[in-house]
Design a protein around this motif. Structure first.
Motif, PDB file in Angstrom:
ATOM      1  N   LEU A   1       0.830  -1.209   0.000  1.00 40.59           N
ATOM      2  CA  LEU A   1       0.000   0.000   0.000  1.00 40.59           C
ATOM      3  C   LEU A   1       0.864   1.259   0.000  1.00 40.59           C
ATOM      4  CD1 LEU A   1      -2.852  -0.969   2.496  1.00 40.59           C
ATOM      5  CD2 LEU A   1      -3.002  -0.725   0.017  1.00 40.59           C
ATOM      6  N   LEU A   2       1.943   1.203   0.757  1.00 40.45           N
ATOM      7  CA  LEU A   2       2.785   2.397   0.860  1.00 40.45           C
ATOM      8  C   LEU A   2       3.407   2.732  -0.491  1.00 40.45           C
ATOM      9  CD1 LEU A   2       3.912   4.628   2.532  1.00 40.45           C
ATOM     10  CD2 LEU A   2       5.739   3.126   3.314  1.00 40.45           C
ATOM     11  N   ILE A   3       3.900   1.718  -1.166  1.00 40.84           N
ATOM     12  CA  ILE A   3       4.518   1.977  -2.467  1.00 40.84           C
ATOM     13  C   ILE A   3       3.474   2.500  -3.448  1.00 40.84           C
ATOM     14  CG2 ILE A   3       5.598   0.859  -4.446  1.00 40.84           C
ATOM     15  CD1 ILE A   3       7.197  -0.806  -2.467  1.00 40.84           C
ATOM     16  N   GLU A   4       2.286   1.933  -3.386  1.00 43.47           N
ATOM     17  CA  GLU A   4       1.213   2.466  -4.231  1.00 43.47           C
ATOM     18  C   GLU A   4       0.979   3.944  -3.953  1.00 43.47           C
ATOM     19  OE1 GLU A   4      -1.574  -1.552  -4.402  1.00 43.47           O
ATOM     20  OE2 GLU A   4      -2.482   0.380  -3.947  1.00 43.47           O
ATOM     21  N   ARG A   5       0.960   4.283  -2.692  1.00 42.01           N
ATOM     22  CA  ARG A   5       0.741   5.686  -2.313  1.00 42.01           C
ATOM     23  C   ARG A   5       1.873   6.565  -2.805  1.00 42.01           C
ATOM     24  NH1 ARG A   5      -3.022   8.692   0.617  1.00 42.01           N
ATOM     25  NH2 ARG A   5      -4.537   7.295   1.561  1.00 42.01           N
ATOM     26  N   ILE A   6       3.077   6.080  -2.647  1.00 39.85           N
ATOM     27  CA  ILE A   6       4.219   6.869  -3.109  1.00 39.85           C
ATOM     28  C   ILE A   6       4.101   7.108  -4.609  1.00 39.85           C
ATOM     29  CG2 ILE A   6       6.712   6.778  -3.509  1.00 39.85           C
ATOM     30  CD1 ILE A   6       6.930   5.249  -0.829  1.00 39.85           C
ATOM     31  N   LYS A   7       3.597   6.087  -5.296  1.00 40.22           N
ATOM     32  CA  LYS A   7       3.473   6.216  -6.757  1.00 40.22           C
ATOM     33  C   LYS A   7       2.260   7.038  -7.161  1.00 40.22           C
ATOM     34  CE  LYS A   7       6.294   2.377  -8.213  1.00 40.22           C
ATOM     35  NZ  LYS A   7       6.333   0.950  -8.506  1.00 40.22           N
ATOM     36  N   GLY A   8       1.494   7.492  -6.176  1.00 41.70           N
ATOM     37  CA  GLY A   8       0.464   8.456  -6.535  1.00 41.70           C
ATOM     38  C   GLY A   8      -0.973   8.134  -6.161  1.00 41.70           C
ATOM     39  N   ARG A   9      -1.250   6.915  -5.688  1.00 41.69           N
ATOM     40  CA  ARG A   9      -2.641   6.647  -5.333  1.00 41.69           C
ATOM     41  C   ARG A   9      -3.115   7.654  -4.286  1.00 41.69           C
ATOM     42  NH1 ARG A   9      -4.219   3.811  -1.209  1.00 41.69           N
ATOM     43  NH2 ARG A   9      -2.439   2.405  -1.131  1.00 41.69           N
ATOM     44  N   ALA A  10      -4.325   8.175  -4.466  1.00 46.79           N
ATOM     45  CA  ALA A  10      -4.818   9.186  -3.541  1.00 46.79           C
ATOM     46  C   ALA A  10      -5.981   8.663  -2.698  1.00 46.79           C
ATOM     47  CB  ALA A  10      -5.240  10.440  -4.298  1.00 46.79           C
ATOM     48  N   VAL A  11      -6.725   7.691  -3.230  1.00 46.20           N
ATOM     49  CA  VAL A  11      -7.854   7.199  -2.446  1.00 46.20           C
ATOM     50  C   VAL A  11      -7.330   6.276  -1.346  1.00 46.20           C
ATOM     51  CG1 VAL A  11      -9.141   7.224  -4.592  1.00 46.20           C
ATOM     52  CG2 VAL A  11      -8.411   5.042  -3.637  1.00 46.20           C
ATOM     53  N   THR A  12      -7.964   6.376  -0.198  1.00 45.86           N
ATOM     54  CA  THR A  12      -7.485   5.646   0.969  1.00 45.86           C
ATOM     55  C   THR A  12      -7.948   4.186   0.954  1.00 45.86           C
ATOM     56  OG1 THR A  12      -7.427   7.631   2.302  1.00 45.86           O
ATOM     57  CG2 THR A  12      -7.639   5.553   3.482  1.00 45.86           C
ATOM     58  N   GLU A  13      -7.078   3.308   1.448  1.00 50.89           N
ATOM     59  CA  GLU A  13      -7.477   1.913   1.607  1.00 50.89           C
ATOM     60  C   GLU A  13      -7.314   1.493   3.063  1.00 50.89           C
ATOM     61  OE1 GLU A  13      -6.171  -1.066  -1.064  1.00 50.89           O
ATOM     62  OE2 GLU A  13      -6.258   0.240  -2.829  1.00 50.89           O
ATOM     63  N   HIS A  14      -8.233   0.651   3.489  1.00 51.56           N
ATOM     64  CA  HIS A  14      -8.133   0.111   4.845  1.00 51.56           C
ATOM     65  C   HIS A  14      -8.156  -1.404   4.735  1.00 51.56           C
ATOM     66  CE1 HIS A  14      -8.569   4.035   6.673  1.00 51.56           C
ATOM     67  NE2 HIS A  14      -9.588   4.270   5.875  1.00 51.56           N
ATOM     68  N   PHE A  15      -7.041  -2.005   5.099  1.00 56.92           N
ATOM     69  CA  PHE A  15      -6.912  -3.448   4.947  1.00 56.92           C
ATOM     70  C   PHE A  15      -7.086  -4.121   6.305  1.00 56.92           C
ATOM     71  CE2 PHE A  15      -4.708  -7.442   4.616  1.00 56.92           C
ATOM     72  CZ  PHE A  15      -5.006  -7.884   3.331  1.00 56.92           C
ATOM     73  N   VAL A  16      -7.957  -5.110   6.354  1.00 57.27           N
ATOM     74  CA  VAL A  16      -8.197  -5.798   7.629  1.00 57.27           C
ATOM     75  C   VAL A  16      -8.053  -7.310   7.463  1.00 57.27           C
ATOM     76  CG1 VAL A  16      -9.818  -6.193   9.507  1.00 57.27           C
ATOM     77  CG2 VAL A  16      -9.767  -3.983   8.367  1.00 57.27           C
ATOM     78  N   VAL A  17      -7.252  -7.900   8.328  1.00 54.77           N
ATOM     79  CA  VAL A  17      -7.062  -9.345   8.347  1.00 54.77           C
ATOM     80  C   VAL A  17      -7.985  -9.954   9.405  1.00 54.77           C
ATOM     81  CG1 VAL A  17      -5.448 -11.130   9.138  1.00 54.77           C
ATOM     82  CG2 VAL A  17      -4.674  -9.362   7.558  1.00 54.77           C
ATOM     83  N   THR A  18      -8.514 -11.109   9.094  1.00 59.20           N
ATOM     84  CA  THR A  18      -9.344 -11.804  10.074  1.00 59.20           C
ATOM     85  C   THR A  18      -8.460 -12.625  11.002  1.00 59.20           C
ATOM     86  OG1 THR A  18     -11.128 -11.972   8.479  1.00 59.20           O
ATOM     87  CG2 THR A  18     -11.228 -13.438  10.389  1.00 59.20           C
ATOM     88  N   PRO A  19      -8.542 -12.397  12.298  1.00 66.21           N
ATOM     89  CA  PRO A  19      -7.689 -13.140  13.229  1.00 66.21           C
ATOM     90  C   PRO A  19      -8.233 -14.550  13.457  1.00 66.21           C
ATOM     91  CG  PRO A  19      -9.161 -11.704  14.442  1.00 66.21           C
ATOM     92  CD  PRO A  19      -9.437 -11.448  12.987  1.00 66.21           C
ATOM     93  N   ARG A  20      -7.347 -15.450  13.841  1.00 67.16           N
ATOM     94  CA  ARG A  20      -7.819 -16.786  14.197  1.00 67.16           C
ATOM     95  C   ARG A  20      -7.100 -17.212  15.481  1.00 67.16           C
ATOM     96  NH1 ARG A  20      -4.279 -20.785  12.646  1.00 67.16           N
ATOM     97  NH2 ARG A  20      -2.383 -19.864  11.798  1.00 67.16           N
ATOM     98  N   ILE A  21      -7.755 -18.055  16.230  1.00 69.25           N
ATOM     99  CA  ILE A  21      -7.168 -18.457  17.502  1.00 69.25           C
ATOM    100  C   ILE A  21      -6.349 -19.727  17.310  1.00 69.25           C
ATOM    101  CG2 ILE A  21      -9.153 -19.847  18.246  1.00 69.25           C
ATOM    102  CD1 ILE A  21      -8.593 -18.578  21.101  1.00 69.25           C
ATOM    103  N   VAL A  22      -5.202 -19.769  17.939  1.00 64.28           N
ATOM    104  CA  VAL A  22      -4.376 -20.969  17.913  1.00 64.28           C
ATOM    105  C   VAL A  22      -4.346 -21.510  19.341  1.00 64.28           C
ATOM    106  CG1 VAL A  22      -2.097 -21.911  17.442  1.00 64.28           C
ATOM    107  CG2 VAL A  22      -2.992 -20.064  16.023  1.00 64.28           C
TER     108      VAL A  22
END
Lengths: 333, 333
Positions: free
Chosen positions: B300-321
């Motif tokens: 995401l950071l590299i995309e932003r550096i290259k110019g992306r302006a719209v925001t992204e929010h990435f969420v991982v689903t946790p799992r219990i071990v």
DNA sequence: GAAAAAATGTAGAACGATATACGTAGAACG
DNA sequence: CGTTCTACGTATATCGTTCTACATTTTTTC
């Protein structure tokens, strides 16, 4: 916000501001105060990239082999303490214990005009370190090379540390003391620790029990080797591990095999990291005072950057911190 | 070795070399090959400081709160994987969990012309992050702010993770489930985990047992609080710790007090770091896939550096071990 | 086959500091 | 009182890139 804006605001030349910035010669107190006031007022911060074009960047590069060994955190504490009151800042690169990556990081730090480099637990040989040192001030932690003249070294006395371990184990009645080492042809600290182990064994009259297992740092391989060692025909009654992290893994494997520590097996680590103290580990270890190492290394590096040319070799005396993992008496008490 | 030398050797203009370097538009294959050959021959490396004066430095700054929590190593593995095939390099700064230091590091990274910043487990509030994001592309890991529009966020679903823990403990018969949290007014991941804990307790009908202890990360204080919790009038029968490292310390204190884990006390951590697997810990934990988080954040950071302006929010689903530290059955089995 | 468009390459002014070389005033010296 | 130092400031070339503006050549279009 450039140096020009500050100069204009303070009513002086750009060169004058630059002098103040660098603490250079030929600035009156009045001028300095005046310029400082303008810098504060305008919230001016010099751009490292521009400084780097002709002078220093006031940045030192630190190369760490990996982020998992908690010992490096101790070292970094010392480094940060030493840097606190200076205008130098540390930037860390992670080599993931790979020689190529390590050289790549060093290159990229030189590209980025770091003023000096601190390499921790490097696996480079003298030749490569000399090449680096010819280009930038260099200090190493965890690389024994008393003959080195182009860079400074900071170490604990690894051979002595290993001997302390063997002696302690022997005194506590352990005989079949094995060493768990790291496969890495060139690491001088490993060489020293192995040497210390051998000497210790000879001096304790246990020469015939000398037994060194080497493994990479990959978790699975460590476990495999530990299991092999503990289920083999000549099971050791004590294992000296080259670093705490490995010792913790060995303890884990031993527990899984149903061995009691320290009665069936003693385990000793190296570095005396915070994990040793946890009750579930209670790991005897060698304290080499990572914070002290980091502090001294940073100090030496800044001295070198400022122009010192004669080499210094700093050595810390290790001490053993005895815990339950190697003292059967403690458990019965 | 400068760009001029390469230009001369290749018999082209400096501008042409620069274009090749930047993969810029307007370069024929023949020219590119020619220039590349000269660069290889002369072993040319562009100077980041000079590049920084006008363009990018191809360096991203990573801010880590501390070096002791092994979870950050997992994240860094992912970051490095993502960066491997790019010309970007990561430089790490350590904030030692102090807000002032954190801002200082960010400032000094901006001074050093980092192209973008990745802040991990930052304690800054939205306002400060916005200020940073206005100056440089920014991605955070471990900062919940779904409304943020100036920077990207990468997270696991902490609330859900905490609920998983409570549910698991409740199913295994634990009732007096306490939470060991971190004093830090602003950390959004702590807020989410505490929220998840509360919701989980309510849903399990254990509302009256809700009990959150907060402590700094200082080892002594953690021990003190753990001891207080375990020797108080209402001793919990399970403790959910906000991160594995704390869980290991709690286990240690519990062992010292003679408590059996998991029969007298269950302990659960968060992050599923390598230490959970050791037999002496055997710690149930929530896996939030640090490597995945690091990988996505770097992308995401590299995309932003290259110019992306719209925001992204990435969420991982946790799992219990699930491991032994929370399953009494496993021990009798 | 002329005009327009695209592709390829170049010249040279930035970027923001540093540091050299030099000018000038006042102090110290004989 | 003239000369030599010393202290303090200044003007400006320089570092190694990037990138805009432009020139030239080649390709496309009608």
């Amino acid at each position: 916000m450039t140096i020009r804006d500050v100069a204009k605001d303070a009513g002086v030349s750009v060169a004058a501001v630059s002098k103040v910035l660098r603490d250079a010669y030929g600035v009156s107190d009045a001028l300095r105060a005046n310029v400082r006031a303008s810098m504060d007022k305008l919230d001016y911060r010099p751009l490292a990239a521009a400084r780097g074009m002709r002078g220093q960047t006031y940045t030192i590069g630190i190369v760490l082999p990996d982020l998992r060994n908690p010992f490096f955190a101790d070292i970094m504490d010392g480094v940060n303490t030493a840097l606190e009151r200076t205008q130098y800042r540390a930037m860390v690169g992670i080599s993931q214990s790979s020689v190529e990556t390590e050289m790549g990081i060093v290159e990229s730090m030189i590209d980025r005009q770091m003023d000096g480099m601190l390499m921790i637990g490097s696996t480079e040989d003298r030749k490569n370190l000399d090449i680096i040192a010819r280009r930038k001030p260099l200090v190493t932690i965890g690389h024994h090379d008393p003959e080195a003249t182009t860079f400074d070294t900071v170490n604990n006395h690894d051979q002595q540390g290993a001997m302390l371990v063997v002696k302690h184990l022997a005194v506590n009645g352990y005989r079949k003391i094995a060493m768990f080492s790291l496969v890495s042809g060139t690491s001088t600290i490993l060489i020293q620790r192995e040497l210390g182990y051998r000497r210790g064994m000879m001096e304790a009259g246990l020469g015939k029990h000398i037994n060194i297992t080497s493994s990479s740092q990959i978790l699975r391989e460590v476990q495999l080797n530990a299991r092999r060692l503990l289920t083999g025909p000549q099971r050791p009654d004590a294992i000296f591990c080259w670093t705490d992290l490995i010792a913790l893994e060995v303890i884990s494997v031993a527990r899984e095999l149903g061995l009691d520590i320290p009665n069936d097996l003693a385990v000793v680590g190296y570095d005396n990291t915070m994990f040793c103290d946890f009750a579930q580990n209670n790991l005897t270890s060698i304290d080499q005072s990572g914070e002290q190492l980091g502090l001294q290394a940073a100090r030496l590096l800044i001295e070198r950057i400022k122009g010192r040319a004669v080499t210094e070799h700093f050595v810390v005396t290790p001490r053993i911190v005895v815990r339950q993992s190697s003292t059967p008496a403690a458990i019965s008490a």
